[in-house]
Design a protein around this motif. Structure first.
Motif, PDB file in Angstrom:
ATOM      1  N   SER A 119      -1.201  -8.524 -10.771  1.00 10.11           N
ATOM      2  CA  SER A 119      -2.439  -8.874 -10.070  1.00 10.11           C
ATOM      3  C   SER A 119      -2.194  -9.984  -9.054  1.00 10.11           C
ATOM      4  O   SER A 119      -2.931 -10.111  -8.072  1.00 10.11           O
ATOM      5  CB  SER A 119      -3.512  -9.308 -11.075  1.00 10.11           C
ATOM      6  OG  SER A 119      -3.160 -10.530 -11.709  1.00 10.11           O
ATOM      7  N   ASN A 120      -1.151 -10.778  -9.295  1.00  9.74           N
ATOM      8  CA  ASN A 120      -0.797 -11.849  -8.365  1.00  9.74           C
ATOM      9  C   ASN A 120       0.278 -11.428  -7.372  1.00  9.74           C
ATOM     10  O   ASN A 120       0.383 -11.990  -6.283  1.00  9.74           O
ATOM     11  CB  ASN A 120      -0.303 -13.080  -9.137  1.00  9.74           C
ATOM     12  CG  ASN A 120      -1.385 -13.685 -10.007  1.00  9.74           C
ATOM     13  OD1 ASN A 120      -2.532 -13.806  -9.580  1.00  9.74           O
ATOM     14  ND2 ASN A 120      -1.052 -14.049 -11.235  1.00  9.74           N
ATOM     15  N   ASP A 121       1.085 -10.453  -7.768  1.00  2.37           N
ATOM     16  CA  ASP A 121       2.172  -9.975  -6.905  1.00  2.37           C
ATOM     17  C   ASP A 121       2.356  -8.484  -7.159  1.00  2.37           C
ATOM     18  O   ASP A 121       3.168  -8.068  -7.986  1.00  2.37           O
ATOM     19  CB  ASP A 121       3.469 -10.744  -7.207  1.00  2.37           C
ATOM     20  CG  ASP A 121       4.632 -10.300  -6.325  1.00  2.37           C
ATOM     21  OD1 ASP A 121       4.396  -9.524  -5.384  1.00  2.37           O
ATOM     22  OD2 ASP A 121       5.776 -10.734  -6.571  1.00  2.37           O
ATOM     23  N   GLY A 122       1.583  -7.673  -6.452  1.00  2.00           N
ATOM     24  CA  GLY A 122       1.558  -6.234  -6.691  1.00  2.00           C
ATOM     25  C   GLY A 122       2.841  -5.513  -6.347  1.00  2.00           C
ATOM     26  O   GLY A 122       3.009  -4.352  -6.714  1.00  2.00           O
ATOM     27  N   LYS A 123       3.758  -6.177  -5.637  1.00  2.00           N
ATOM     28  CA  LYS A 123       5.013  -5.538  -5.245  1.00  2.00           C
ATOM     29  C   LYS A 123       6.207  -6.095  -6.006  1.00  2.00           C
ATOM     30  O   LYS A 123       7.355  -5.918  -5.581  1.00  2.00           O
ATOM     31  CB  LYS A 123       5.235  -5.695  -3.737  1.00  2.00           C
ATOM     32  CG  LYS A 123       4.175  -4.993  -2.890  1.00  2.00           C
ATOM     33  CD  LYS A 123       4.438  -5.136  -1.410  1.00  2.00           C
ATOM     34  CE  LYS A 123       3.380  -4.413  -0.586  1.00  2.00           C
ATOM     35  NZ  LYS A 123       3.627  -4.537   0.878  1.00  2.00           N
ATOM     36  N   ASN A 124       5.927  -6.759  -7.130  1.00  2.00           N
ATOM     37  CA  ASN A 124       7.015  -7.338  -7.936  1.00  2.00           C
ATOM     38  C   ASN A 124       7.805  -6.213  -8.606  1.00  2.00           C
ATOM     39  O   ASN A 124       7.382  -5.650  -9.619  1.00  2.00           O
ATOM     40  CB  ASN A 124       6.437  -8.291  -8.978  1.00  2.00           C
ATOM     41  CG  ASN A 124       7.516  -9.081  -9.712  1.00  2.00           C
ATOM     42  OD1 ASN A 124       8.587  -8.553 -10.023  1.00  2.00           O
ATOM     43  ND2 ASN A 124       7.239 -10.335  -9.994  1.00  2.00           N
ATOM     44  N   TYR A 125       8.955  -5.889  -8.038  1.00  2.00           N
ATOM     45  CA  TYR A 125       9.756  -4.756  -8.533  1.00  2.00           C
ATOM     46  C   TYR A 125      10.163  -4.955  -9.981  1.00  2.00           C
ATOM     47  O   TYR A 125      10.180  -4.003 -10.773  1.00  2.00           O
ATOM     48  CB  TYR A 125      10.997  -4.591  -7.650  1.00  2.00           C
ATOM     49  CG  TYR A 125      11.961  -3.557  -8.167  1.00  2.00           C
ATOM     50  CD1 TYR A 125      13.083  -3.923  -8.894  1.00  2.00           C
ATOM     51  CD2 TYR A 125      11.751  -2.204  -7.947  1.00  2.00           C
ATOM     52  CE1 TYR A 125      13.967  -2.974  -9.390  1.00  2.00           C
ATOM     53  CE2 TYR A 125      12.623  -1.244  -8.435  1.00  2.00           C
ATOM     54  CZ  TYR A 125      13.733  -1.639  -9.149  1.00  2.00           C
ATOM     55  OH  TYR A 125      14.594  -0.707  -9.639  1.00  2.00           O
ATOM     56  N   ASP A 158      -6.530  -0.698  -3.443  1.00  2.00           N
ATOM     57  CA  ASP A 158      -5.716  -0.694  -2.221  1.00  2.00           C
ATOM     58  C   ASP A 158      -5.050   0.665  -2.107  1.00  2.00           C
ATOM     59  O   ASP A 158      -4.030   0.931  -2.742  1.00  2.00           O
ATOM     60  CB  ASP A 158      -4.664  -1.806  -2.262  1.00  2.00           C
ATOM     61  CG  ASP A 158      -3.752  -1.799  -1.034  1.00  2.00           C
ATOM     62  OD1 ASP A 158      -4.064  -1.059  -0.077  1.00  2.00           O
ATOM     63  OD2 ASP A 158      -2.732  -2.509  -1.036  1.00  2.00           O
ATOM     64  N   ILE A 159      -5.632   1.530  -1.301  1.00  2.00           N
ATOM     65  CA  ILE A 159      -5.167   2.910  -1.215  1.00  2.00           C
ATOM     66  C   ILE A 159      -3.755   3.018  -0.639  1.00  2.00           C
ATOM     67  O   ILE A 159      -3.084   4.043  -0.780  1.00  2.00           O
ATOM     68  CB  ILE A 159      -6.163   3.746  -0.373  1.00  2.00           C
ATOM     69  CG1 ILE A 159      -6.007   5.228  -0.685  1.00  2.00           C
ATOM     70  CG2 ILE A 159      -5.997   3.461   1.101  1.00  2.00           C
ATOM     71  CD1 ILE A 159      -7.092   6.084  -0.087  1.00  2.00           C
ATOM     72  N   ARG A 160      -3.273   1.954  -0.022  1.00  2.00           N
ATOM     73  CA  ARG A 160      -1.919   1.943   0.550  1.00  2.00           C
ATOM     74  C   ARG A 160      -0.905   1.248  -0.361  1.00  2.00           C
ATOM     75  O   ARG A 160       0.188   0.894   0.089  1.00  2.00           O
ATOM     76  CB  ARG A 160      -1.939   1.262   1.924  1.00  2.00           C
ATOM     77  CG  ARG A 160      -2.768   2.023   2.953  1.00  2.00           C
ATOM     78  CD  ARG A 160      -2.866   1.279   4.270  1.00  2.00           C
ATOM     79  NE  ARG A 160      -3.706   2.000   5.220  1.00  2.00           N
ATOM     80  CZ  ARG A 160      -3.255   2.881   6.100  1.00  2.00           C
ATOM     81  NH1 ARG A 160      -1.966   3.147   6.151  1.00  2.00           N
ATOM     82  NH2 ARG A 160      -4.084   3.495   6.938  1.00  2.00           N
ATOM     83  N   ASN A 161      -1.266   1.076  -1.607  1.00  2.00           N
ATOM     84  CA  ASN A 161      -0.372   0.423  -2.570  1.00  2.00           C
ATOM     85  C   ASN A 161       0.720   1.407  -2.997  1.00  2.00           C
ATOM     86  O   ASN A 161       0.560   2.161  -3.951  1.00  2.00           O
ATOM     87  CB  ASN A 161      -1.177  -0.059  -3.782  1.00  2.00           C
ATOM     88  CG  ASN A 161      -0.341  -0.885  -4.743  1.00  2.00           C
ATOM     89  OD1 ASN A 161       0.891  -0.794  -4.774  1.00  2.00           O
ATOM     90  ND2 ASN A 161      -0.999  -1.709  -5.550  1.00  2.00           N
ATOM     91  N   ASN A 162       1.850   1.397  -2.296  1.00  2.00           N
ATOM     92  CA  ASN A 162       2.918   2.354  -2.584  1.00  2.00           C
ATOM     93  C   ASN A 162       3.498   2.167  -3.978  1.00  2.00           C
ATOM     94  O   ASN A 162       3.954   3.133  -4.602  1.00  2.00           O
ATOM     95  CB  ASN A 162       4.035   2.217  -1.539  1.00  2.00           C
ATOM     96  CG  ASN A 162       3.621   2.753  -0.178  1.00  2.00           C
ATOM     97  OD1 ASN A 162       2.928   3.765  -0.080  1.00  2.00           O
ATOM     98  ND2 ASN A 162       4.027   2.076   0.873  1.00  2.00           N
ATOM     99  N   SER A 163       3.491   0.932  -4.478  1.00  2.00           N
ATOM    100  CA  SER A 163       4.003   0.678  -5.822  1.00  2.00           C
ATOM    101  C   SER A 163       3.155   1.400  -6.864  1.00  2.00           C
ATOM    102  O   SER A 163       3.683   1.957  -7.836  1.00  2.00           O
ATOM    103  CB  SER A 163       4.013  -0.828  -6.110  1.00  2.00           C
ATOM    104  OG  SER A 163       4.899  -1.503  -5.246  1.00  2.00           O
TER     105      SER A 163
END
Length: 302
Positions: A119-125, A158-163
């Motif tokens: 929730s704080n870093d949606g792209k945290n791999y 976020d419809i563009r959330n690729n993760s």
């Protein structure tokens, strides 16, 4: 990584809490302690630096050892040093018992913890990878379904959330490389269309849809021809609803879908779309579209 030199050339201004937490962490890493207290410590360290892969990996190994101990009936004290367990060995040779309430409780706590991090870093791999490890190890039908709803919430946010799109693919395939069933593939294609309808210019749902259609065709699934033809019609319908006169994301998907149908007329239409993209609508990739047009024409003439 913390600086441990006595007189570093350029000292980073870590907070006192950060320095203390990572000092404890280095000590626990040296002794390879796997316990409740090191699990809590790893959580603190990740709150201070969520992108530290070493801590995520250590947390994964701690959980594997705790699960092994509790599955055998031992709870252990907070300071116990549990025997180290290679995480990859645990993942491939040991499956968690989804009916064991103690293990299920640990897994749910971890999934909730990871949700907080994301929730704080949606792209945290690292967080996404760790989430996949928990789901695949637990392999609970309820948790798979729960995470499917979780991805839907993230995509709606976020419809563009690729993760989130990538994780949805992982969840639908239950963490395997086996093709989905025809029913699941149809459901996910319709899901992608519903999101593409919200924004036809968004590339994410189109790529997601193409993945399922290609998978069904390659696996020879029943109804795959019908599915790809329906997706061609749906993409054409959505193309006409686009607010702008150009929509490269939608047209690009249509080209691939028409090519998958494989008929001469379909490839002729696909070649014309590629020409339109390369000369008018998507000139920044003109060379790519010229090559794609040539491929489509070459197949038609062969």
């Amino acid at each position: 990584t913390l600086q441990v030199e006595a007189s570093p050339v350029c000292s980073i201004a870590y907070t006192a809490d950060f320095v203390t937490a990572y000092d404890y962490l280095r000590t626990c890493l040296r002794t390879d302690e796997h316990s409740d207290r090191t699990l809590a410590l790893s959580g603190l360290c990740l709150r201070l630096n969520p992108a530290n892969y070493t801590v995520w990996h250590y947390r994964r190994r701690i959980l594997a050892s705790l699960q092994q101990r509790r599955a055998s009936g031992g709870e252990g004290k907070s300071g116990d040093k549990l025997p180290p367990l290679d995480a990859d060995t645990f993942l491939t040779n040991t499956s968690a018992d989804a009916n064991d309430e103690r293990i299920l409780s640990i897994a749910k706590d971890e999934l909730q913890y990871i949700s907080t991090v994301l929730s704080n870093d949606g792209k945290n791999y690292h967080a996404w990878s760790f989430r996949q490890y928990i789901l695949r190890t637990l392999s609970s039908s309820d948790e798979w379904e729960s995470d499917l709803a979780y991805t839907d919430a993230l995509i709606n946010e976020d419809i563009r959330n690729n993760s989130a799109w990538n994780h949805r693919w992982f969840v639908c395939h239950r963490g395997t490389r086996m093709p989905c069933t025809s029913d699941d593939a149809t459901r996910e294609c319709d899901y992608a269309l519903s999101k593409a309808e919200m924004d036809p210019h968004n590339e994410s749902p189109w790529i997601y849809l193409l993945g399922y259609v290609k998978e069904q065709i390659r696996s020879g699934a029943d109804g795959s021809d019908e599915l790809v033809r329906r997706m061609v019609q749906e993409s054409k319908r959505l193309r006409h609803t686009a607010a702008d006169t150009t929509c490269p994301s939608c047209d690009s998907a249509r080209i691939e879908l028409l090519d998958m149908v494989g008929g001469e007329e379909e490839r002729k239409e696909a070649a014309a779309l590629a020409n339109q993209l390369g000369t008018v609508d998507d000139t920044i990739r003109a060379k790519f579209w010229a090559r794609r047009e040539g491929q489509l024409k070459a197949v038609r003439s062969s």
